[in-house]
Design an enzyme around this catalytic site. Structure first.
Site, PDB file in Angstrom:
ATOM      1  N   ARG A  29      18.291 -15.823 -67.868  1.00  0.00           N
ATOM      2  CA  ARG A  29      18.892 -14.817 -66.652  1.00  0.00           C
ATOM      3  C   ARG A  29      19.024 -15.434 -65.282  1.00  0.00           C
ATOM      4  O   ARG A  29      18.079 -15.864 -64.678  1.00  0.00           O
ATOM      5  CB  ARG A  29      17.594 -14.151 -66.386  1.00  0.00           C
ATOM      6  CG  ARG A  29      17.815 -12.862 -65.696  1.00  0.00           C
ATOM      7  CD  ARG A  29      16.738 -11.793 -65.709  1.00  0.00           C
ATOM      8  NE  ARG A  29      15.345 -12.242 -65.751  1.00  0.00           N
ATOM      9  CZ  ARG A  29      14.800 -12.363 -64.636  1.00  0.00           C
ATOM     10  NH1 ARG A  29      15.147 -12.566 -63.529  1.00  0.00           N
ATOM     11  NH2 ARG A  29      13.396 -12.686 -64.748  1.00  0.00           N
ATOM     12  N   TYR A  58       9.166 -16.462 -58.000  1.00  0.00           N
ATOM     13  CA  TYR A  58       8.436 -17.042 -59.140  1.00  0.00           C
ATOM     14  C   TYR A  58       9.148 -18.262 -59.809  1.00  0.00           C
ATOM     15  O   TYR A  58       8.646 -18.773 -60.824  1.00  0.00           O
ATOM     16  CB  TYR A  58       8.154 -15.809 -60.109  1.00  0.00           C
ATOM     17  CG  TYR A  58       9.376 -14.932 -60.370  1.00  0.00           C
ATOM     18  CD1 TYR A  58      10.076 -15.578 -61.501  1.00  0.00           C
ATOM     19  CD2 TYR A  58       9.398 -13.843 -60.126  1.00  0.00           C
ATOM     20  CE1 TYR A  58      11.186 -14.606 -61.909  1.00  0.00           C
ATOM     21  CE2 TYR A  58      10.383 -12.998 -60.510  1.00  0.00           C
ATOM     22  CZ  TYR A  58      11.340 -13.564 -61.335  1.00  0.00           C
ATOM     23  OH  TYR A  58      12.552 -12.555 -61.834  1.00  0.00           O
ATOM     24  N   HIS A 112      15.418  -9.948 -62.553  1.00  0.00           N
ATOM     25  CA  HIS A 112      15.167  -8.974 -63.664  1.00  0.00           C
ATOM     26  C   HIS A 112      15.965  -7.666 -63.443  1.00  0.00           C
ATOM     27  O   HIS A 112      16.597  -7.231 -64.396  1.00  0.00           O
ATOM     28  CB  HIS A 112      13.759  -8.790 -63.679  1.00  0.00           C
ATOM     29  CG  HIS A 112      13.298  -7.767 -64.823  1.00  0.00           C
ATOM     30  ND1 HIS A 112      13.468  -8.262 -66.389  1.00  0.00           N
ATOM     31  CD2 HIS A 112      12.662  -6.651 -64.628  1.00  0.00           C
ATOM     32  CE1 HIS A 112      13.108  -7.201 -66.940  1.00  0.00           C
ATOM     33  NE2 HIS A 112      12.623  -6.077 -66.218  1.00  0.00           N
TER      34      HIS A 112
END
Length: 392
Positions: free
Chosen positions: A285, A298, A289
Site C-alpha cells: 500500500r 509508523y 490506509h
C-alpha cells in the site's frame, strides 16, 4: 501440482519495534526482502518463465496487454482524483489502492461474467473490471448512497466495511452455486489485516468442508493500518490454507501477468469442482490506509522507496516498450483519456447532492427511541447555529 512449495519461506519474527517513523527495525527489513513467489514479469519489466502458470497467459495478445496497462493507468488516475476530492472536502473518506493496481486488475480480468465478486472497500480496480461506473463508488464515500449500483447487474457485491465479513457471504454464495450445479466461481477479496479475523477462519473451514467453488484473494499490502504483517502471523499468509486442506499460493502482487495467471488457475479449480484456493498477492500500500491515516507515523521512507522500484504500471510499460507492443502514440492517447476521466469524476462528484445529515438517526430502532429523539434535537440545534453565524 505442488503450489505450496513455490513460495516456501521461513516464518518472520517480530524482532523489535520502530523507534521513529524514519527508522525501520530488522523485522521490517527482513519483511521487505524479496520473497519467493510466482512471478512472470520482473520489476524491470523482463518476462520470465514459469512452468506451472505460463499456460494461463500463453495466448495473451499485445492488444490485451495494452488493455491491462490501460486498466491500471485509468484506475490509478481515478484513485488519485478521489483522494484529491476528499482533501477538498467533497468526500468524507477515501481508501486508496495506490500500488495495488496489478493485483486488482490482474485478478479482476481473470473472472468471467458469470462469476460473482465480493469486495471489501478498496477494490476500485476490480470494480472497474466488472463494469461498475467509478462515480458510483464515490457516492458511498460522499454519504449520498449505500453503494449506488445493483450488485446483480455486474455480479459485484456492494463494498463491505465490516472487516472480513464478506468472506462468509462469498462462501455461502459459493455453496449455493455448487448446489445449483452451476460452473461459475466466486472470488472474495480481503487484506492481510482481515486475515486475522475470525470470519475469515470460519470461511476457510466451511469452504473446505463443503468444497465450495470460491477463491480467497488476499491482498497482502504489508500493513493493517499501522500493524505490519509480522505482528499478525508467524508464517506467510498463503500457508494458512494448508491447515484447512486446500491449496495456497503466493503471487507477486505487483505483476499483473502473474496475478492474471494465478487467479485464472484458481478460478478454474473452483469451476472444476476442486474447491477453494487461497491466493496471497504480495504487494504494498503506497498511500495511507485511508485519508484519515498518516502512514509516516509508523513506516519510513526507505521501505516505501524500495517498493516504488517495483511499481506495477512502470513494470508493464517497460515490457510493452521492450517488446514493441506499444508506441508513443498509445501512451499519449491514454494520457488524454486519463485527463478526461479525471474531469468526469470531478464533475460527477460535485454534482452530487449533499448528504442528508439527519439520515443517521433513521432506522436505529424499529419503533423509535427517546434518546435518539433527544440526540436529533441537539444535532438540529447544532446545525442551526451555523445558519445563525452565516446570517449575522
Amino acid at each position: 501440482m505442488t503450489v505450496e512449495s513455490t513460495a516456501a519461506r521461513k516464518p518472520r519474527r517480530s524482532a523489535g519495534t520502530k523507534s521513529t517513523a524514519g527508522k525501520t527495525t530488522s523485522a521490517r527489513k527482513t519483511a521487505s526482502a524479496e520473497p519467493e513467489l510466482v512471478q512472470l514479469l520482473t520489476p524491470e519489466g523482463k518476462r520470465v518463465k514459469n512452468a506451472e502458470f505460463d499456460k494461463y497467459v500463453a495466448g495473451i495478445t499485445p492488444e490485451e496487454l495494452r488493455g491491462l496497462y490501460r486498466d491500471m493507468v485509468l484506475t490509478r488516475r481515478f484513485d488519485a482524483e478521489a483522494t484529491a476530492l476528499q482533501r477538498q472536502g467533497e468526500l468524507g473518506l477515501w481508501a486508496s489502492l495506490l500500488g495495488q493496481e496489478a493485483a486488482q486488475i490482474g485478478s479482476g480480468r481473470a473472472t468471467r461474467e458469470d462469476d460473482y465478486v465480493f469486495p471489501t472497500y478498496r477494490e476500485h480496480g476490480v470494480a472497474w473490471c466488472r463494469g461498475v461506473d467509478p462515480t458510483n463508488l464515490l457516492g458511498m464515500f460522499r454519504g449520498v448512497n449505500n453503494g449506488g449500483w445493483d450488485p446483480n447487474s455486474n455480479n459485484f457485491q456492494l463494498y463491505t466495511i465490516v472487516i472480513g465479513s464478506q468472506t462468509l457471504h462469498a462462501t455461502g454464495y459459493a455453496m449455493g452455486v455448487a448446489k445449483d450445479g452451476a460452473d461459475s466461481a466466486v472470488i472474495a477479496y480481503f487484506g492481510d489485516g482481515a486475515s486475522s479475523q475470525g470470519d475469515v477462519a470460519e470461511s476457510f473451514t466451511f469452504s473446505a468442508v463443503y468444497n465450495a467453488p470460491v477463491v480467497f484473494f488476499c491482498q497482502n499490502n504489508q500493513w493493517a493500518i499501522s500493524e505490519p504483517t509480522e505482528k499478525q502471523t508467524r508464517v506467510p499468509l498463503y500457508q494458512r490454507a494448508q491447515g484447512y486442506g486446500f491449496p495456497g499460493v503466493r503471487v507477486d502482487g505487483n505483476d499483473v501477468l502473474a496475478c492474471l495467471a494465478v487467479t485464472k488457475w484458481a478460478l478454474e479449480r473452483a469451476r472444476n469442482g476442486e474447491g477453494p484456493t487461497l491466493v496471497e498477492a504480495f504487494t504494498y500500500r503506497m498511500g495511507a490506509h485511508t485519508t484519515s491515516d498518516d502512514p509516516t507515523r509508523y513506516r519510513g521512507d526507505e521501505e516505501r522507496q524500495s517498493w516504488e522500484a517495483k511499481d506495477p504500471i512502470l513494470r508493464l510499460r517497460a515490457y510493452l516498450e521492450s517488446a514493441n507492443h506499444a508506441d508513443e502514440g498509445f501512451f499519449a492517447e491514454l494520457e488524454t483519456e486519463s485527463e478526461a476521466l479525471g474531469k468526469r469524476v470531478r464533475e460527477a462528484v460535485r454534482a452530487m447532492p449533499d448528504p442528508d445529515r439527519f439520515a443517521i438517526f433513521e432506522n436505529v430502532y424499529a419503533d423509535g427511541h427517546a434518546l435518539v429523539d433527544e440526540e436529533r434535537t441537539q444535532f438540529a440545534a447544532y446545525q442551526a447555529s451555523f445558519a445563525d453565524v452565516e446570517g449575522a
